[in-house]
Design a protein around this motif. Structure first.
Motif, PDB file in Angstrom:
ATOM      1  N   CYS A 158       0.827  -1.203   0.000  1.00 30.29           N
ATOM      2  CA  CYS A 158       0.000   0.000   0.000  1.00 30.29           C
ATOM      3  C   CYS A 158       0.863   1.256   0.000  1.00 30.29           C
ATOM      4  O   CYS A 158       2.035   1.213   0.367  1.00 30.29           O
ATOM      5  N   SER A 194      -4.753   2.334   4.605  1.00 31.55           N
ATOM      6  CA  SER A 194      -5.042   0.967   4.174  1.00 31.55           C
ATOM      7  C   SER A 194      -5.336   0.061   5.364  1.00 31.55           C
ATOM      8  O   SER A 194      -6.235  -0.789   5.297  1.00 31.55           O
ATOM      9  N   LEU A 226      -0.341  -7.117   4.473  1.00 32.09           N
ATOM     10  CA  LEU A 226      -0.357  -5.732   4.023  1.00 32.09           C
ATOM     11  C   LEU A 226       1.004  -5.116   4.329  1.00 32.09           C
ATOM     12  O   LEU A 226       1.425  -5.091   5.491  1.00 32.09           O
ATOM     13  N   SER A 240       3.880  -1.870   3.772  1.00 33.05           N
ATOM     14  CA  SER A 240       4.142  -0.482   3.395  1.00 33.05           C
ATOM     15  C   SER A 240       5.623  -0.372   3.068  1.00 33.05           C
ATOM     16  O   SER A 240       6.452  -0.990   3.736  1.00 33.05           O
ATOM     17  N   ASP A 267      -9.759  -0.735  -3.126  1.00 33.16           N
ATOM     18  CA  ASP A 267      -9.127  -0.364  -1.854  1.00 33.16           C
ATOM     19  C   ASP A 267      -8.561   1.052  -2.006  1.00 33.16           C
ATOM     20  O   ASP A 267      -8.682   1.664  -3.080  1.00 33.16           O
ATOM     21  N   ASP A 326      -5.749   2.229  -2.616  1.00 35.37           N
ATOM     22  CA  ASP A 326      -4.785   2.408  -3.702  1.00 35.37           C
ATOM     23  C   ASP A 326      -5.333   2.027  -5.067  1.00 35.37           C
ATOM     24  O   ASP A 326      -4.597   1.952  -6.043  1.00 35.37           O
TER      25      ASP A 326
END
Length: 128
Positions: free
Chosen positions: A13, A19, A57, A59, A117, A119
């Motif tokens: 993300c 997110s 998830l 980053s 989502d 993004d």
């Protein structure tokens, strides 16, 4: 030899907090674990999907944007099953999520729809 099942799906993300909120608060996925990896300046959040699957998830700093919607090479979309599609769509819309009109799969006659989502990753909901 054969593969048994999907273990996880990894998503990168661009805004971790946004997110994280979307996947945990909006979609209601439960947090399995969350770590910050200093050497990568990266979070990794493991989320449970039902009792058998998980989403990772991630980053990372300065991630590139998704090339196109949704027809770029690679992962096309993420799909979840729901028991009552109309109710879930109503729920998402009350939270301000834009959801496409419900369609019927011509092969199975089951209902499905898409939303995105934070993004722009396409997410499909498919009624069991």
């Amino acid at each position: 030899m054969e593969l048994d099942k999907i273990h996880h799906v990894a998503i990168i993300c661009s805004d971790y907090e946004k997110s994280k909120k979307f996947y945990t608060k909006t979609l209601g996925l439960k947090v399995i674990s969350e770590i910050y990896r200093e050497e990568r300046r990266s979070y990794k959040l493991d989320l449970s999907v039902g009792s058998h699957y998980q989403i990772e998830l991630f980053s990372f700093p300065d991630v590139p944007a998704r090339p196109s919607y949704p027809e770029a090479a690679g992962l096309r979309h993420l799909a979840f099953t729901v028991k009552n599609l109309s109710s879930y769509v109503d729920y998402l819309e009350t939270l301000g999520v834009e959801v496409e009109p419900i369609r019927i799969d011509p092969l199975t006659q089951k209902q499905f729809t898409f939303f995105s989502d934070p993004d722009g990753l396409p997410i499909e909901l498919y009624e069991e």
